[in-house]
Design a protein around this motif. Structure first.
Motif, PDB file in Angstrom:
ATOM      1  N   TYR A   1      33.699  54.309  35.737  1.00 50.39           N
ATOM      2  CA  TYR A   1      33.951  52.906  36.037  1.00 50.39           C
ATOM      3  C   TYR A   1      34.808  52.282  34.926  1.00 50.39           C
ATOM      4  O   TYR A   1      35.798  51.594  35.188  1.00 50.39           O
ATOM      5  CB  TYR A   1      32.621  52.156  36.149  1.00 50.39           C
TER       6      TYR A   1
ATOM      7  N   GLY B   1      38.377  53.566  35.012  1.00 50.83           N
ATOM      8  CA  GLY B   1      39.089  52.948  36.121  1.00 50.83           C
ATOM      9  C   GLY B   1      39.523  51.530  35.773  1.00 50.83           C
ATOM     10  O   GLY B   1      40.643  51.112  36.055  1.00 50.83           O
ATOM     11  N   LEU B   2      38.627  50.826  35.111  1.00 50.10           N
ATOM     12  CA  LEU B   2      38.921  49.450  34.725  1.00 50.10           C
ATOM     13  C   LEU B   2      40.082  49.392  33.726  1.00 50.10           C
ATOM     14  O   LEU B   2      40.984  48.564  33.837  1.00 50.10           O
ATOM     15  CB  LEU B   2      37.673  48.812  34.108  1.00 50.10           C
TER      16      LEU B   2
ATOM     17  N   THR C   1      43.248  49.991  35.484  1.00 47.43           N
ATOM     18  CA  THR C   1      43.592  48.792  36.258  1.00 47.43           C
ATOM     19  C   THR C   1      44.252  47.741  35.371  1.00 47.43           C
ATOM     20  O   THR C   1      45.296  47.183  35.718  1.00 47.43           O
ATOM     21  CB  THR C   1      42.306  48.183  36.856  1.00 47.43           C
ATOM     22  N   VAL C   2      43.615  47.473  34.224  1.00 45.78           N
ATOM     23  CA  VAL C   2      44.158  46.439  33.343  1.00 45.78           C
ATOM     24  C   VAL C   2      45.532  46.855  32.811  1.00 45.78           C
ATOM     25  O   VAL C   2      46.473  46.050  32.783  1.00 45.78           O
ATOM     26  CB  VAL C   2      43.181  46.139  32.187  1.00 45.78           C
TER      27      VAL C   2
ATOM     28  N   LEU D   1      47.699  48.841  34.197  1.00 45.08           N
ATOM     29  CA  LEU D   1      48.667  48.689  35.287  1.00 45.08           C
ATOM     30  C   LEU D   1      49.058  47.225  35.453  1.00 45.08           C
ATOM     31  O   LEU D   1      50.225  46.891  35.654  1.00 45.08           O
ATOM     32  CB  LEU D   1      48.073  49.190  36.607  1.00 45.08           C
ATOM     33  N   SER D   2      48.071  46.346  35.341  1.00 44.61           N
ATOM     34  CA  SER D   2      48.355  44.929  35.562  1.00 44.61           C
ATOM     35  C   SER D   2      49.245  44.379  34.444  1.00 44.61           C
ATOM     36  O   SER D   2      50.101  43.538  34.700  1.00 44.61           O
ATOM     37  CB  SER D   2      47.064  44.124  35.685  1.00 44.61           C
TER      38      SER D   2
ATOM     39  N   PRO E   1      45.693  40.456  34.140  1.00 46.63           N
ATOM     40  CA  PRO E   1      44.446  41.223  34.025  1.00 46.63           C
ATOM     41  C   PRO E   1      43.242  40.505  34.618  1.00 46.63           C
ATOM     42  O   PRO E   1      42.346  41.141  35.190  1.00 46.63           O
ATOM     43  CB  PRO E   1      44.274  41.401  32.516  1.00 46.63           C
TER      44      PRO E   1
ATOM     45  N   PHE F   1      43.292  41.207  38.336  1.00 51.08           N
ATOM     46  CA  PHE F   1      43.052  42.621  38.625  1.00 51.08           C
ATOM     47  C   PHE F   1      41.611  43.030  38.321  1.00 51.08           C
ATOM     48  O   PHE F   1      41.025  43.820  39.054  1.00 51.08           O
ATOM     49  CB  PHE F   1      44.024  43.502  37.825  1.00 51.08           C
ATOM     50  N   VAL F   2      41.035  42.493  37.233  1.00 54.05           N
ATOM     51  CA  VAL F   2      39.660  42.870  36.901  1.00 54.05           C
ATOM     52  C   VAL F   2      38.690  42.348  37.961  1.00 54.05           C
ATOM     53  O   VAL F   2      37.752  43.043  38.364  1.00 54.05           O
ATOM     54  CB  VAL F   2      39.270  42.365  35.486  1.00 54.05           C
TER      55      VAL F   2
ATOM     56  N   TYR G   1      38.997  44.528  40.905  1.00 50.18           N
ATOM     57  CA  TYR G   1      38.306  45.783  40.624  1.00 50.18           C
ATOM     58  C   TYR G   1      36.798  45.603  40.789  1.00 50.18           C
ATOM     59  O   TYR G   1      36.126  46.454  41.374  1.00 50.18           O
ATOM     60  CB  TYR G   1      38.648  46.229  39.200  1.00 50.18           C
TER      61      TYR G   1
ATOM     62  N   VAL H   1      35.139  48.100  43.624  1.00 44.60           N
ATOM     63  CA  VAL H   1      34.644  49.365  43.097  1.00 44.60           C
ATOM     64  C   VAL H   1      33.131  49.291  42.898  1.00 44.60           C
ATOM     65  O   VAL H   1      32.635  48.287  42.438  1.00 44.60           O
ATOM     66  CB  VAL H   1      35.347  49.722  41.782  1.00 44.60           C
TER      67      VAL H   1
END
Lengths: 261, 244
Positions: free
Chosen positions: B131, B134-135, B138-139, B141-142, B233, B236-237, B240, B244
């Motif tokens: 997890y 993944g986070l 994600t951040v 990428l953002s 972020p 996106f967070v 997520y 998820v």
């Protein structure tokens, strides 16, 4: 001996911060731009300065100021300090009993922001780009006032237990209204100053304060209420930097009017 | 030699001024409010000397390395005229500097604990670690996407506040739907993504781009990259946290 080990450890992790950036720059420089770097020796020396400077800076903070600052955050939020020896915890929480916490939050927010290296970098650049109209210290003080307001308001929020999003959304509305009236030149810089305020110096101390408060105020959850101070500290500088520009403009307008009369 | 000595003295003096407020605040609260003696004078003194020298070195490094290379690359890309490589460079810079950011690693770990406590994911170490990873991705990428959008904005000369207002609207809408536990962390993650080395470099890149393109004002168009990097972020967070 301990200090030396500490320097090596911090230096290693700072190197970990620098390396990906260096790798990206070098890859694009040699594979895409395909031109030699101007003055490579100067660049190497400069990167070494950044690396050594940040390492020393962090080690110094961690050796000296963070331990006492964090201890202070815990002591100031301690129920015995806040309510006095006799008070029982079953009493309802009175938000004004935490007056020293708000004051500490404001002053520590202000002073750590002044020492924040990334804010200094942006202020130097803004001063250069604006041809000296934006003063390095003027910008830093405006941002620091914003952080001070943000963190003490954030502490108030943790004490009272009100939802974070109400404050943040209100802040957004103020930012949008100000954007309409503020001088256009400042807007980008003001938005940027929200993101740069919270890094190496401010985050550790502020996080300690938030977690200290959330774990000692009855009825607060560390996980839900302990976070959010950083968000306050990144929102309010946007407001104060725009206000700084608005006040400067207003004053110069008034001066012009006065002179022409 | 005399001149450089003078310069060193001056920059050390400047850095001491930067540190002074923290020392005053801590001293005041320790002596007057908590009424306790200051512990470990020596540590405090040595630490402060480190901070002052470190800050002076960092500023020097900014001026001779980080600022010039950021601007030089902006000029080189502008001359080369290849939008694709410029955008890829921006994306890599955002992604690459965020993925390894220690503050983000810490926040991601805490978010995983919250998710596990809230029953959103399984409570095993493996679940949490996947997890958290993944986070982080994600951040990162953002932030990469934020720099990319920010560069397009500079090239096109779009007013920054339209994009920021859209971003704010995104945050507000997401807040209404995201799980309550993730909101504090999501809001904080906006502030922790931009490190001390990324900020000067990205700022120099933006200002350099705006000054090398005709019709752009470095003051109006050059700033704003960091603002995007702290806004995306949050959105996106929360996304997520929802999926998820």
């Amino acid at each position: 001996m301990d200090v030396l080990q500490h320097i090596l450890r911090v230096g290693w992790s700072t190197l970990g911060d620098v390396l990906p950036i260096l790798a990206i720059i070098l890859f694009f420089q040699f594979a895409i731009i395909r031109k030699p770097i101007a003055n490579p020796k100067r660049l190497v020396v400069g990167f070494f300065y950044v690396l050594a400077g940040l390492t020393l800076f962090l080690v110094g903070l961690e050796e000296a100021l963070f331990p006492i600052g964090k201890l202070m955050a815990v002591q100031l939020t301690d129920p015995v300090f806040v309510h006095g020896e006799a008070a029982s915890l079953s009493n309802p929480i009175l938000w004004h009993e935490y007056i020293w916490v708000y004051l500490f939050a404001a002053t520590i927010g202000f002073s750590t922001t002044i020492a924040e290296p990334s804010l200094l970098a942006v202020a130097i650049k803004a001063n250069e780009v604006s041809g000296g109209v934006i003063k390095v210290w003027g910008l830093r003080i405006a941002v620091a006032i914003g952080v001070a307001i943000g963190i003490s308001l954030g502490s108030f929020r943790i004490v009272t237990g009100t939802p974070l999003q109400y404050y943040i959304i209100t802040g957004y509305v103020i930012v949008i209204i100000q954007t309409v009236y503020a001088p256009r030149l400042i807007i980008g810089l003001a938005y940027d100053s929200g993101g740069v305020t919270t890094s190496t110096v401010t985050v550790p101390l502020v996080a300690a304060l938030g977690l200290g408060l959330a774990s000692t105020v009855p009825g607060r959850s560390v996980l839900i209420d302990g976070f959010g101070l950083i968000a306050f500290a990144s929102l309010f500088p946007i407001i104060t930097v725009m206000a700084y520009a608005q006040i400067s403009q207003w004053r110069s307008d008034r001066k012009e009017k006065y002179n022409s009369e | 030699m005399v001149k450089s000595l003078k310069e060193i003295k001056k920059s050390l003096y400047e850095s001491s001024k930067d540190l002074l407020p923290i020392v005053l605040v801590i001293g005041f609260f320790q002596i007057f409010i908590l009424q306790q003696p200051i512990p470990n004078y020596e540590d405090l003194l040595i630490g402060s000397v480190f901070v002052v020298i470190g800050l002076a070195l960092f500023v020097r490094g900014l001026e001779i390395a980080l600022f010039p290379i950021g601007e030089a690359m902006a000029y080189a890309f502008a001359r080369k005229g290849s939008l694709f490589w410029l955008l890829l460079f921006g994306f890599c810079l955002g992604f690459g500097t965020t993925i390894a950011e220690p503050a983000l690693i810490a926040v991601a770990g805490e978010a995983a604990t919250i998710a596990a406590d809230g029953g959103m994911i399984g409570d095993s170490a493996a679940d949490r670690s996947s997890y958290a990873t993944g986070l982080r991705i994600t951040v990162a990428l953002s932030v990469g996407a934020a720099i990319l959008i920010g560069i397009i904005r500079i090239l096109k000369g779009w007013p920054i506040h339209y994009l920021i207002i859209v971003g704010y609207a995104g945050v507000v809408i997401m807040t209404a739907f995201a799980p309550k536990e993730i909101i504090g962390i999501a809001y904080d993650s906006g502030g922790v993504t931009t490190s001390t080395i990324t900020v000067p470099l990205v700022t120099a890149l933006g200002v350099g781009l705006a000054s090398s393109i005709k019709g752009r004002n470095p003051m109006i168009d050059g700033f704003g990259l960091i603002a995007f990097a702290s806004l995306t972020p949050m959105i996106f967070v929360m996304l997520y946290g929802m999926f998820v």
